[in-house]
Design an enzyme around this catalytic site. Sequence first.
Site, PDB file in Angstrom:
ATOM      1  N   ALA A 108       0.879  -1.181   0.000  1.00 41.16           N
ATOM      2  CA  ALA A 108       0.000   0.000   0.000  1.00 41.16           C
ATOM      3  C   ALA A 108       0.913   1.227   0.000  1.00 41.16           C
ATOM      4  CB  ALA A 108      -0.871  -0.019   1.249  1.00 41.16           C
ATOM      5  N   GLU A 154       4.588  -5.009   7.405  1.00 44.52           N
ATOM      6  CA  GLU A 154       3.822  -3.939   8.057  1.00 44.52           C
ATOM      7  C   GLU A 154       4.292  -3.636   9.477  1.00 44.52           C
ATOM      8  OE1 GLU A 154       2.471  -6.296   6.162  1.00 44.52           O
ATOM      9  OE2 GLU A 154       1.046  -5.363   4.792  1.00 44.52           O
TER      10      GLU A 154
HETATM   11  N1  CAA Z   1       4.623   3.231  -0.743  1.00 43.31           N
HETATM   12  C1  CAA Z   1       5.017   4.385  -1.300  1.00 43.31           C
HETATM   13  N2  CAA Z   1       6.176   4.539  -1.970  1.00 43.31           N
HETATM   14  C2  CAA Z   1       6.961   3.445  -2.087  1.00 43.31           C
HETATM   15  C3  CAA Z   1       6.619   2.197  -1.537  1.00 43.31           C
HETATM   16  C4  CAA Z   1       5.370   2.107  -0.848  1.00 43.31           C
HETATM   17  N3  CAA Z   1       4.925   0.956  -0.321  1.00 43.31           N
HETATM   18  N4  CAA Z   1       7.600   1.318  -1.796  1.00 43.31           N
HETATM   19  C5  CAA Z   1       8.540   1.989  -2.497  1.00 43.31           C
HETATM   20  N5  CAA Z   1       8.152   3.282  -2.673  1.00 43.31           N
HETATM   21  C6  CAA Z   1       8.854   4.347  -3.367  1.00 43.31           C
HETATM   22  C7  CAA Z   1      10.034   4.851  -2.538  1.00 43.31           C
HETATM   23  O1  CAA Z   1       9.612   5.779  -1.564  1.00 43.31           O
HETATM   24  C8  CAA Z   1      10.896   5.450  -3.606  1.00 43.31           C
HETATM   25  O2  CAA Z   1      10.368   6.723  -3.956  1.00 43.31           O
HETATM   26  P1  CAA Z   1      11.351   8.020  -4.038  1.00 43.31           P
HETATM   27  O3  CAA Z   1      12.277   7.678  -5.161  1.00 43.31           O
HETATM   28  O4  CAA Z   1      10.401   9.118  -4.348  1.00 43.31           O
HETATM   29  O5  CAA Z   1      12.031   8.101  -2.746  1.00 43.31           O
HETATM   30  C9  CAA Z   1      10.685   4.534  -4.797  1.00 43.31           C
HETATM   31  O6  CAA Z   1       9.454   3.840  -4.551  1.00 43.31           O
HETATM   32  C10 CAA Z   1      11.775   3.492  -4.958  1.00 43.31           C
HETATM   33  O7  CAA Z   1      11.896   2.809  -3.735  1.00 43.31           O
HETATM   34  P2  CAA Z   1      13.311   2.632  -2.950  1.00 43.31           P
HETATM   35  O8  CAA Z   1      14.222   3.760  -3.257  1.00 43.31           O
HETATM   36  O9  CAA Z   1      12.966   2.369  -1.518  1.00 43.31           O
HETATM   37  O10 CAA Z   1      13.832   1.305  -3.663  1.00 43.31           O
HETATM   38  P3  CAA Z   1      14.839   0.232  -3.060  1.00 43.31           P
HETATM   39  O11 CAA Z   1      15.235  -0.648  -4.182  1.00 43.31           O
HETATM   40  O12 CAA Z   1      15.890   0.857  -2.254  1.00 43.31           O
HETATM   41  O13 CAA Z   1      13.910  -0.631  -2.007  1.00 43.31           O
HETATM   42  C11 CAA Z   1      11.930  -1.783  -1.292  1.00 43.31           C
HETATM   43  C12 CAA Z   1      12.817  -1.366  -2.475  1.00 43.31           C
HETATM   44  C13 CAA Z   1      12.676  -2.774  -0.391  1.00 43.31           C
HETATM   45  C14 CAA Z   1      10.679  -2.454  -1.859  1.00 43.31           C
HETATM   46  C15 CAA Z   1      11.551  -0.537  -0.470  1.00 43.31           C
HETATM   47  O14 CAA Z   1      11.039   0.462  -1.362  1.00 43.31           O
HETATM   48  C16 CAA Z   1      10.511  -0.773   0.577  1.00 43.31           C
HETATM   49  O15 CAA Z   1      10.835  -1.288   1.634  1.00 43.31           O
HETATM   50  N6  CAA Z   1       9.255  -0.373   0.318  1.00 43.31           N
HETATM   51  C17 CAA Z   1       8.191  -0.465   1.284  1.00 43.31           C
HETATM   52  C18 CAA Z   1       7.691  -1.911   1.432  1.00 43.31           C
HETATM   53  C19 CAA Z   1       6.612  -1.967   2.494  1.00 43.31           C
HETATM   54  O16 CAA Z   1       6.830  -1.684   3.657  1.00 43.31           O
HETATM   55  N7  CAA Z   1       5.388  -2.375   2.079  1.00 43.31           N
HETATM   56  C20 CAA Z   1       4.256  -2.468   2.961  1.00 43.31           C
HETATM   57  C21 CAA Z   1       3.420  -1.223   2.894  1.00 43.31           C
HETATM   58  S1  CAA Z   1       2.175  -1.171   4.101  1.00 43.31           S
HETATM   59  C22 CAA Z   1       0.904  -2.107   3.480  1.00 43.31           C
HETATM   60  O17 CAA Z   1       0.984  -2.682   2.401  1.00 43.31           O
HETATM   61  C23 CAA Z   1      -0.296  -2.164   4.359  1.00 43.31           C
HETATM   62  C24 CAA Z   1      -1.408  -3.027   3.891  1.00 43.31           C
HETATM   63  O18 CAA Z   1      -1.357  -4.236   4.028  1.00 43.31           O
HETATM   64  C25 CAA Z   1      -2.625  -2.448   3.371  1.00 43.31           C
END
Ligand code: CAA
Length: 258
Positions: free
Chosen positions: A64, A132
């Site tokens: 999300a 999460e």
């Molecule tokens: N939401 C919003 N933006 C996100 C995102 C997310 N879930 N995941 C990645 N992005 C964005 C980053 O913020 C980044 O944007 P900017 O360039 O503007 O900073 C861009 O995508 C690229 O991401 P990274 O620079 O972080 O890429 P990376 O290769 O270094 O890492 C990753 C990749 C490990 C997937 C990392 O992006 C990450 O940990 N993302 C979050 C994963 C996460 O926690 N997901 C769960 C969300 S909560 C949820 O889903 C709740 C639910 O059940 C409803």
Amino acid sequence: MEYKNLTCEIQENIATVTLQRPKALNALNQEVLSELRHVFTEHLTREIRCVILTGSEKAFVAGADIKEMDGMTPLQSRQFARSGQLIFESIENFHAPVIAAVNGYALGGGCELALACDIRIASEKAKFGQPEVNLGIIPGFGGTQRLTRTVGPGKARELIYTGNTIDAQEAHRIGLVNAVYTPEELLAKSVEMAKTIASKAPLAVSLCKKAINMGSNMDISRAIEFEADLFAESFSSEDRKEGIEAFVQKRKASFVGK
Ligand code: CAA
């Protein structure tokens, strides 16, 4: 509706829906969710016999949209969870099977989206997890329920409580994905499976999906009775007549989906 975050290509009776929000690794914000809802509830018709849902090489869906969730009140977060859950239910209950072709990250809501599909096929580069708890929240798009039902409570608890990410091989080993291929093979292998499914009697496949989905939420004696009801429904179809006649006449059946 013009989609900004996904494409939908239809070849014969197979649809390929590709999420395309690369700047945010296909994170699910309200706009992406509403396009997903539209494609599954309004765009795709009864003619479709199988759907492939995929993302980009780096990410299937990274969850999300965390930035959009920032600042949500508890009430807004509940509405956000419910709207995502209902959209995922429309995918789960879509009349034809949906195959998730998972290329890269399937984290949080991305793993939950893959779980709402019937079958998951992964690239060797895919990564799965429910991270999460790293954000101080819990899975909200069905993960606590569908992951548990798919891989069993032991592994689901471990993944959800630790927030650990697992690779495609481990996801395969625990039954989260059906098969693992190279990134180059992933789509071709998904299409191959979709074509096999699409070549079968569509109404029968749809009834199988209904029996599995609805039966898994019933006790066993009610569920098998429900199976008998749907078995009888398949007997009233033209495809049943055609399928059985074709077998007896030693020819290939030609199914119409009625
Ligand atoms: N939401 C919003 N933006 C996100 C995102 C997310 N879930 N995941 C990645 N992005 C964005 C980053 O913020 C980044 O944007 P900017 O360039 O503007 O900073 C861009 O995508 C690229 O991401 P990274 O620079 O972080 O890429 P990376 O290769 O270094 O890492 C990753 C990749 C490990 C997937 C990392 O992006 C990450 O940990 N993302 C979050 C994963 C996460 O926690 N997901 C769960 C969300 S909560 C949820 O889903 C709740 C639910 O059940 C409803």
